[in-house]
Design a protein around this motif. Structure first.
Motif, PDB file in Angstrom:
ATOM      1  N   LEU A 136    -104.885  30.517  75.657  1.00 15.17           N
ATOM      2  CA  LEU A 136    -103.791  31.416  75.275  1.00 15.17           C
ATOM      3  C   LEU A 136    -103.871  32.690  76.127  1.00 15.17           C
ATOM      4  N   VAL A 137    -102.800  32.972  76.826  1.00 14.34           N
ATOM      5  CA  VAL A 137    -102.819  34.101  77.761  1.00 14.34           C
ATOM      6  C   VAL A 137    -102.787  35.434  77.011  1.00 14.34           C
ATOM      7  N   ARG A 138    -103.449  36.431  77.578  1.00 12.21           N
ATOM      8  CA  ARG A 138    -103.487  37.782  77.012  1.00 12.21           C
ATOM      9  C   ARG A 138    -103.274  38.802  78.118  1.00 12.21           C
ATOM     10  N   TRP A 139    -102.586  39.890  77.757  1.00  8.96           N
ATOM     11  CA  TRP A 139    -102.346  40.986  78.701  1.00  8.96           C
ATOM     12  C   TRP A 139    -103.066  42.210  78.156  1.00  8.96           C
ATOM     13  N   GLU A 140    -104.022  42.704  78.914  1.00  6.65           N
ATOM     14  CA  GLU A 140    -104.788  43.864  78.480  1.00  6.65           C
ATOM     15  C   GLU A 140    -104.058  45.136  78.896  1.00  6.65           C
ATOM     16  N   ASP A 141    -103.694  45.954  77.893  1.00  7.27           N
ATOM     17  CA  ASP A 141    -102.966  47.182  78.242  1.00  7.27           C
ATOM     18  C   ASP A 141    -103.947  48.298  78.617  1.00  7.27           C
ATOM     19  N   ALA A 142    -103.394  49.449  78.992  1.00  8.85           N
ATOM     20  CA  ALA A 142    -104.215  50.536  79.528  1.00  8.85           C
ATOM     21  C   ALA A 142    -105.272  51.033  78.532  1.00  8.85           C
ATOM     22  N   ASP A 143    -104.988  50.904  77.226  1.00  8.83           N
ATOM     23  CA  ASP A 143    -105.956  51.399  76.227  1.00  8.83           C
ATOM     24  C   ASP A 143    -106.965  50.329  75.816  1.00  8.83           C
ATOM     25  N   GLY A 144    -106.982  49.207  76.515  1.00  6.11           N
ATOM     26  CA  GLY A 144    -107.942  48.164  76.177  1.00  6.11           C
ATOM     27  C   GLY A 144    -107.478  47.277  75.035  1.00  6.11           C
ATOM     28  N   GLY A 145    -106.225  47.464  74.577  1.00  2.00           N
ATOM     29  CA  GLY A 145    -105.669  46.569  73.548  1.00  2.00           C
ATOM     30  C   GLY A 145    -105.077  45.339  74.221  1.00  2.00           C
ATOM     31  N   TRP A 146    -104.656  44.374  73.383  1.00  2.00           N
ATOM     32  CA  TRP A 146    -104.078  43.144  73.952  1.00  2.00           C
ATOM     33  C   TRP A 146    -102.605  43.022  73.594  1.00  2.00           C
ATOM     34  N   ILE A 147    -101.794  42.767  74.597  1.00  5.78           N
ATOM     35  CA  ILE A 147    -100.372  42.518  74.370  1.00  5.78           C
ATOM     36  C   ILE A 147    -100.210  41.006  74.195  1.00  5.78           C
ATOM     37  N   PRO A 148     -99.670  40.565  73.055  1.00  6.32           N
ATOM     38  CA  PRO A 148     -99.577  39.119  72.799  1.00  6.32           C
ATOM     39  C   PRO A 148     -98.520  38.437  73.666  1.00  6.32           C
ATOM     40  N   PRO A 149     -98.720  37.143  73.953  1.00  2.00           N
ATOM     41  CA  PRO A 149     -97.815  36.403  74.842  1.00  2.00           C
ATOM     42  C   PRO A 149     -96.356  36.358  74.380  1.00  2.00           C
ATOM     43  N   ASP A 150     -96.137  36.406  73.070  1.00  2.00           N
ATOM     44  CA  ASP A 150     -94.752  36.399  72.582  1.00  2.00           C
ATOM     45  C   ASP A 150     -93.946  37.565  73.149  1.00  2.00           C
ATOM     46  N   ARG A 151     -94.652  38.623  73.564  1.00  2.00           N
ATOM     47  CA  ARG A 151     -93.960  39.791  74.094  1.00  2.00           C
ATOM     48  C   ARG A 151     -93.633  39.676  75.580  1.00  2.00           C
ATOM     49  N   PHE A 152     -94.253  38.716  76.297  1.00  2.00           N
ATOM     50  CA  PHE A 152     -93.963  38.676  77.741  1.00  2.00           C
ATOM     51  C   PHE A 152     -93.727  37.283  78.334  1.00  2.00           C
ATOM     52  N   ILE A 153     -94.043  36.224  77.607  1.00  2.00           N
ATOM     53  CA  ILE A 153     -93.854  34.876  78.170  1.00  2.00           C
ATOM     54  C   ILE A 153     -92.373  34.578  78.447  1.00  2.00           C
ATOM     55  N   HIS A 154     -91.511  34.946  77.498  1.00  2.00           N
ATOM     56  CA  HIS A 154     -90.083  34.667  77.692  1.00  2.00           C
ATOM     57  C   HIS A 154     -89.537  35.456  78.879  1.00  2.00           C
ATOM     58  N   LEU A 155     -90.079  36.643  79.096  1.00  3.01           N
ATOM     59  CA  LEU A 155     -89.678  37.448  80.242  1.00  3.01           C
ATOM     60  C   LEU A 155     -90.114  36.760  81.541  1.00  3.01           C
ATOM     61  N   ALA A 156     -91.371  36.302  81.552  1.00  2.00           N
ATOM     62  CA  ALA A 156     -91.881  35.609  82.734  1.00  2.00           C
ATOM     63  C   ALA A 156     -91.061  34.345  83.000  1.00  2.00           C
ATOM     64  N   GLU A 157     -90.587  33.719  81.922  1.00  2.00           N
ATOM     65  CA  GLU A 157     -89.725  32.539  82.068  1.00  2.00           C
ATOM     66  C   GLU A 157     -88.406  32.913  82.714  1.00  2.00           C
ATOM     67  N   SER A 158     -87.813  34.015  82.228  1.00  2.00           N
ATOM     68  CA  SER A 158     -86.478  34.347  82.712  1.00  2.00           C
ATOM     69  C   SER A 158     -86.498  34.842  84.155  1.00  2.00           C
ATOM     70  N   THR A 159     -87.594  35.420  84.594  1.00  2.00           N
ATOM     71  CA  THR A 159     -87.654  35.885  85.984  1.00  2.00           C
ATOM     72  C   THR A 159     -88.164  34.810  86.929  1.00  2.00           C
ATOM     73  N   GLY A 160     -88.782  33.762  86.372  1.00  4.66           N
ATOM     74  CA  GLY A 160     -89.358  32.724  87.221  1.00  4.66           C
ATOM     75  C   GLY A 160     -90.820  32.988  87.537  1.00  4.66           C
ATOM     76  N   PHE A 161     -91.326  34.154  87.141  1.00  2.00           N
ATOM     77  CA  PHE A 161     -92.724  34.502  87.395  1.00  2.00           C
ATOM     78  C   PHE A 161     -93.685  33.542  86.693  1.00  2.00           C
ATOM     79  N   ILE A 162     -93.197  32.859  85.644  1.00  2.00           N
ATOM     80  CA  ILE A 162     -94.020  31.907  84.889  1.00  2.00           C
ATOM     81  C   ILE A 162     -94.597  30.819  85.803  1.00  2.00           C
ATOM     82  N   VAL A 163     -93.907  30.531  86.897  1.00  2.00           N
ATOM     83  CA  VAL A 163     -94.396  29.494  87.802  1.00  2.00           C
ATOM     84  C   VAL A 163     -95.705  29.932  88.457  1.00  2.00           C
ATOM     85  N   THR A 164     -95.697  31.156  88.982  1.00  2.00           N
ATOM     86  CA  THR A 164     -96.911  31.723  89.580  1.00  2.00           C
ATOM     87  C   THR A 164     -97.993  31.920  88.521  1.00  2.00           C
ATOM     88  N   LEU A 165     -97.588  32.514  87.415  1.00  2.00           N
ATOM     89  CA  LEU A 165     -98.526  32.789  86.329  1.00  2.00           C
ATOM     90  C   LEU A 165     -99.100  31.490  85.755  1.00  2.00           C
TER      91      LEU A 165
END
Ligand code: C2E
Ligand code: MG
Ligand code: MG
Ligand code: MG
Length: 284
Positions: free
Chosen positions: A61-90
């Motif tokens: 399960l992918v995680r995005w570590e923010d500047a304060d050391g917290g984790w941004i959950p995938p539900d907040r960015f996977i759909h974005l990565a899908e819509s831009t096409g970045f999901i392919v690289t990621l």
């Protein structure tokens, strides 16, 4: 167009996105820069066989570590990565890293063990997808049967011959195929018999044990799995009551906070040992 290219030449934003709102831009850039700066990582959640208490695999399960050391959950960015096409690289990077981490763990533990990787629609349809799976296996040494691809139900219910063809191609490589969040599209489960599936994952929304409707649904999902000859796993098991509920209906593979959340790779082995130690104590 030049600004749509990342530093190392990865095409991050496809031309389809030209008409997009400006407000979406900062998070797209933040995501890409997180990727470039090693702030994306994978956490692994153990999957357990309740029959013998062994950990049979893990889900990546992918995680995005923010500047304060917290984790941004995938539900907040996977759909974005899908819509831009970045999901392919990621997705390519995630697949490779997951295979690498789990192959290392398999070697250390001399144990068979699988890793499940979530695949999004856009990734699945990319022309390079099957080759990228093969490359990840080849380069990491993970045996194909130890890789499970988790596919969204929405992809499988579309009934396109192209879906079948690609699944057959993947199946021929030896990798395992799972339907993620089974039952959430309300489609007839009959679609599942068209494909070479190995597992269905019951969505955690069906584990609300008090509801009669959910009891019937879970019972029928287990029956579907048995009919198809595939494994069935319940997601999101949080309480002993939920464990009891699904066990009573014949589902003996589980994943959930009752056992362990997804944890970072360096502590995964400790989490697995802990789960198996508790299981061993219970069975004596
Ligand atoms: P999913 O594939 O259905 O993953 C299960 C989600 O349920 C995970 O959330 C997991 O942390 C969470 N979960 C596990 N056990 C429990 C539990 O007992 N209770 C509760 N309440 N939740 C539990 P997460 O990691 O936030 O991921 C959310 C979704 O994002 C995933 O749902 C998946 O669709 C997507 N996703 C995550 N990683 C990736 C990835 O690497 N690639 C793609 N394409 N999608 C991903
Ligand atoms: Mg999943
Ligand atoms: Mg799921
Ligand atoms: Mg789910």
């Amino acid at each position: 167009q030049a600004k749509q290219r990342g530093r190392n030449g990865y095409q991050v934003f496809s031309s389809e996105d030209d008409g997009k709102s400006v407000s979406a831009q900062p998070i797209e850039h933040a995501l890409y820069s997180a990727f470039q700066n090693d702030r994306l990582s994978i956490h692994y959640q153990p999957q357990i066989s309740t029959l013998d208490g062994h950990v049979t695999g893990v889900e990546a399960l992918v995680r995005w570590e923010d500047a304060d050391g917290g984790w941004i959950p995938p539900d907040r960015f996977i759909h974005l990565a899908e819509s831009t096409g970045f999901i392919v690289t990621l997705g390519d990077w995630l697949m490779r890293r997951a295979c690498e981490d789990i192959e290392a763990l398999r070697r250390r533990r001399h144990r068979d063990f699988s890793v499940a990787v979530n695949i999004s629609q856009r990734q699945f349809w990319h022309a390079d997808f099957v080759d990228s799976v093969k490359r990840a296996l080849l380069r990491t040494g993970l045996p194909p049967q130890s890789l499970m691809l988790e596919l969204p139900e929405s992809l499988l219910v579309t009934e396109l011959p192209a879906v079948s063809a690609k699944l057959e191609e993947l199946h021929a490589c030896g990798v395992k195929l799972a339907v993620d969040d089974f039952g959430t599209t309300n489609a007839s489960p009959a679609y599942a018999c068209r494909y070479p599936l190995d597992m269905i994952k019951i969505d955690r929304s069906f584990l609300a044990t008090g509801e009669r409707g959910h009891q019937v649904t879970v019972t029928s999902m287990v029956a579907v799995a048995r009919e198809l000859g595939v494994e069935v796993l319940a997601e999101g098991v949080e309480t002993p009551e939920q464990l009891e509920f699904i066990s009573a209906r014949g589902c003996h593979r589980v994943q959930g906070f009752l056992y362990s959340p997804a944890v970072a790779a360096p502590v995964l082995e400790v989490a697995i040992n802990q789960i198996e130690k508790v299981a061993a104590q219970v069975s004596v």
